[in-house]
Design an enzyme around this catalytic site. Structure first.
Site, PDB file in Angstrom:
ATOM      1  N   HIS A   1     -20.372  14.563 -22.373  1.00  0.00           N
ATOM      2  CA  HIS A   1     -19.657  15.631 -21.442  1.00  0.00           C
ATOM      3  C   HIS A   1     -18.597  16.327 -22.238  1.00  0.00           C
ATOM      4  O   HIS A   1     -18.031  15.387 -23.121  1.00  0.00           O
ATOM      5  CB  HIS A   1     -19.103  14.702 -20.327  1.00  0.00           C
TER       6      HIS A   1
ATOM      7  N   ASP B   1     -17.848   6.263 -23.038  1.00  0.00           N
ATOM      8  CA  ASP B   1     -17.580   6.989 -21.686  1.00  0.00           C
ATOM      9  C   ASP B   1     -18.546   6.377 -20.721  1.00  0.00           C
ATOM     10  O   ASP B   1     -19.683   6.718 -20.698  1.00  0.00           O
ATOM     11  CB  ASP B   1     -17.693   8.455 -22.049  1.00  0.00           C
TER      12      ASP B   1
ATOM     13  N   GLN C   1     -20.780   7.333 -15.845  1.00  0.00           N
ATOM     14  CA  GLN C   1     -21.956   7.360 -15.287  1.00  0.00           C
ATOM     15  C   GLN C   1     -22.514   6.191 -15.294  1.00  0.00           C
ATOM     16  O   GLN C   1     -23.708   5.896 -14.831  1.00  0.00           O
ATOM     17  CB  GLN C   1     -22.911   8.344 -15.656  1.00  0.00           C
TER      18      GLN C   1
ATOM     19  N   LYS D   1     -16.222   8.239  -8.826  1.00  0.00           N
ATOM     20  CA  LYS D   1     -17.681   8.001  -9.123  1.00  0.00           C
ATOM     21  C   LYS D   1     -18.483   6.753  -8.635  1.00  0.00           C
ATOM     22  O   LYS D   1     -19.462   6.404  -8.556  1.00  0.00           O
ATOM     23  CB  LYS D   1     -18.162   8.594 -10.368  1.00  0.00           C
TER      24      LYS D   1
ATOM     25  N   CYS E   1     -20.912  20.240 -17.554  1.00  0.00           N
ATOM     26  CA  CYS E   1     -20.004  20.170 -18.548  1.00  0.00           C
ATOM     27  C   CYS E   1     -20.744  19.567 -19.775  1.00  0.00           C
ATOM     28  O   CYS E   1     -20.188  18.725 -20.718  1.00  0.00           O
ATOM     29  CB  CYS E   1     -18.977  19.337 -17.979  1.00  0.00           C
TER      30      CYS E   1
HETATM   31  N1  7TS Z   1     -17.824  11.756 -18.701  1.00  0.00           N
HETATM   32  C1  7TS Z   1     -18.991  11.707 -18.009  1.00  0.00           C
HETATM   33  C2  7TS Z   1     -20.224  11.064 -18.491  1.00  0.00           C
HETATM   34  C3  7TS Z   1     -19.002  12.429 -16.844  1.00  0.00           C
HETATM   35  O1  7TS Z   1     -20.350  12.497 -15.860  1.00  0.00           O
HETATM   36  C4  7TS Z   1     -17.829  12.905 -16.226  1.00  0.00           C
HETATM   37  C5  7TS Z   1     -17.776  13.821 -14.900  1.00  0.00           C
HETATM   38  C6  7TS Z   1     -16.588  13.195 -16.631  1.00  0.00           C
HETATM   39  C7  7TS Z   1     -16.725  12.416 -18.168  1.00  0.00           C
HETATM   40  C8  7TS Z   1     -15.258  13.204 -16.394  1.00  0.00           C
HETATM   41  O2  7TS Z   1     -14.896  12.564 -15.364  1.00  0.00           O
HETATM   42  P1  7TS Z   1     -13.501  13.000 -14.457  1.00  0.00           P
HETATM   43  O3  7TS Z   1     -13.610  11.966 -13.461  1.00  0.00           O
HETATM   44  O4  7TS Z   1     -12.656  12.610 -15.396  1.00  0.00           O
HETATM   45  O5  7TS Z   1     -13.608  14.377 -14.003  1.00  0.00           O
HETATM   46  N2  7TS Z   1     -19.000  14.299 -14.735  1.00  0.00           N
HETATM   47  C9  7TS Z   1     -19.403  15.337 -13.704  1.00  0.00           C
HETATM   48  C10 7TS Z   1     -20.613  15.848 -13.425  1.00  0.00           C
HETATM   49  O6  7TS Z   1     -21.598  15.416 -13.824  1.00  0.00           O
HETATM   50  N3  7TS Z   1     -20.653  16.789 -12.398  1.00  0.00           N
HETATM   51  O7  7TS Z   1     -19.442  16.928 -11.914  1.00  0.00           O
HETATM   52  C11 7TS Z   1     -18.632  15.937 -12.735  1.00  0.00           C
END
Ligand code: 7TS
Length: 405
Positions: free
Chosen positions: A122, A199, A202, A225, A363
């Site tokens: 990401h 990371d 997910q 999430k 992303c």
């Molecule tokens: N890493 C992964 C694997 C992610 O899926 C996301 C967000 C992030 C980092 C960033 O997370 P945040 O909560 O700090 O924004 N992924 C997604 C997505 O797949 N669609 O919208 C956000």
């Protein structure tokens, strides 16, 4: 054990109507829905004990502090961190990764040192490393993938060297669903003396994560999430490394003593938690992980595996569909493209039917370049989704195809 009907009843929004249709929410990878217990906890905090935490002598401040620190303990248990001080509250995955990139980088990256990431990261696990490598004159290396969306482990082994200081990889891909062989990745890095950040944005929604069992040095994830509020997340880090790193931001709470001549920093976890944190977010996240544990991670995983298998079997029968991400080990993320049609147009037509999917690059622009596509349509399932909803997605797709073709 909760039934599916009981689970769905726990999430008020799942009864909502969108454009006059029953909502079919298949965008859980972007953010998950919140159970009533989380919404109620947020409400109760603001109604009954809203107050700033730490160092408050008055009653409400003590109640809020206890609730916030209890939530930290819940999160410690959730990922099986050995020490409470190793659980740092952040804004989310993005901030957690930026803390490590910035603070580890400033302390430990020097000219010619190397950081390894992967081709399926990401942006939040790419850009912070580019920024710090640029600043420190370090070199960023990328583990390539195959056409199924799996890491090429032999290539990873070749990239590792005595120059490698840190390996930062995604545990489960948000775009492909690939579950990476993270234990092997960690073992190999440690053999070279490099640290590993995972990371886990997910991964935590779908599988049991045990940081001690994994052996990772840092683990990052977001609250929103995993059925908690937005604006809160966690950075787990081994205390020996966190203690060694400089602070991220300066301000209240992260200090022990301040004089104009010299400031000393607070102990962990506070050293990395400058300023008033997202108090209600932390408390809500504690309730969210309680809820997940009540449902049971094993049940969550089993239901999602069934949904993914069912959806995959159905979708390959839709004319012109190509699945992006066919790893052997996959979580409940189904990305696909349809010959001759733009993902955005499909997403817009599905929306007319009340079906929420995500379209675009998710992303992960380098992944889109690898697959030579502008984006994908992504359905990402949670344990509250149903086979009937998958059926609605498939018939929605067929309807969209008949209109667009
Ligand atoms: N890493 C992964 C694997 C992610 O899926 C996301 C967000 C992030 C980092 C960033 O997370 P945040 O909560 O700090 O924004 N992924 C997604 C997505 O797949 N669609 O919208 C956000």
């Amino acid at each position: 054990m909760k039934t599916l009907a009981e689970i769905r009843n726990d999430f008020p929004i799942l009864n909502a109507k969108v454009r006059g249709k029953e909502l079919v929410y298949l965008d859980n990878g972007a953010t998950a829905q919140k159970p009533a217990v989380v919404i109620d906890a947020i409400n109760t905090y603001y109604k009954d004990y809203n107050s700033n935490i730490h160092r408050g002598v008055h009653h409400l401040s003590q109640v809020a502090t206890t609730a916030y620190e209890n939530a930290r303990e819940k999160l410690r248990g959730f990922i099986n961190s050995p020490k409470l001080e190793e659980v740092i509250f952040t804004k989310g995955t993005t901030e957690s990764i930026n803390i490590v990139a910035s603070c580890f980088g400033r302390k430990s990256l020097n000219k010619g040192d190397e950081v390894i990431i992967s081709a399926m990261e990401h942006h939040s696990n790419i850009v912070p490393w580019q920024m710090i490598c640029d600043e420190r004159e370090a070199v960023l290396k990328v583990i390539p993938i195959n056409n199924n969306g799996e890491l090429l482990m032999d290539e990873y082994k070749k990239l590792l060297s005595d120059k490698t200081k840190l390996v930062a990889v995604i545990h489960i891909s948000n775009t492909l669903g690939t579950i990476n062989p993270v234990k092997e990745i960690i073992d190999l890095a440690h053999q070279k003396g490099a640290l590993v950040l995972l990371d886990g944005a997910q991964a935590v929604p779908h599988i049991k994560v045990d940081v001690q069992d994994l052996g990772c040095d840092f683990y990052a994830f977001s609250g929103h999430k995993i059925f908690g509020p937005t604006g809160v997340g966690v950075l787990y880090g081994k205390s020996e490394y966190l203690n060694d790193m400089p602070p991220y931001q300066g301000g209240g709470d992260m200090i022990k003593e301040v004089t104009f001549e010299k400031t000393t920093y607070n102990c962990l976890p506070h050293k990395f938690e400058a300023g008033t944190p997202n108090i209600v977010g932390g408390i809500g996240l504690g309730v969210a992980v309680d809820y997940m544990q009540e449902v049971g991670i094993d049940l969550i995983h089993k239901r999602e595996e069934e949904l993914l298998a069912y959806a995959t079997e159905k979708i390959v029968k839709v004319e012109g569909v190509r699945i992006i991400g066919e790893a052997e080990r996959k979580a409940s993320v189904l990305s696909f493209v349809i010959d001759g049609l733009h993902p955005f147009d499909i997403g817009t037509l599905l929306d007319q039917l009340g079906i929420a999917v995500r379209t675009g690059h998710h992303c992960t622009q380098p992944l889109m370049s690898f697959f030579e596509i502008p984006g994908t349509i992504r359905a990402s399932f949670a344990f509250y989704n149903t086979k009937e909803e998958v059926d609605k997605l498939i018939s929605g797709l067929e309807r969209a195809l008949s209109m667009l073709r």
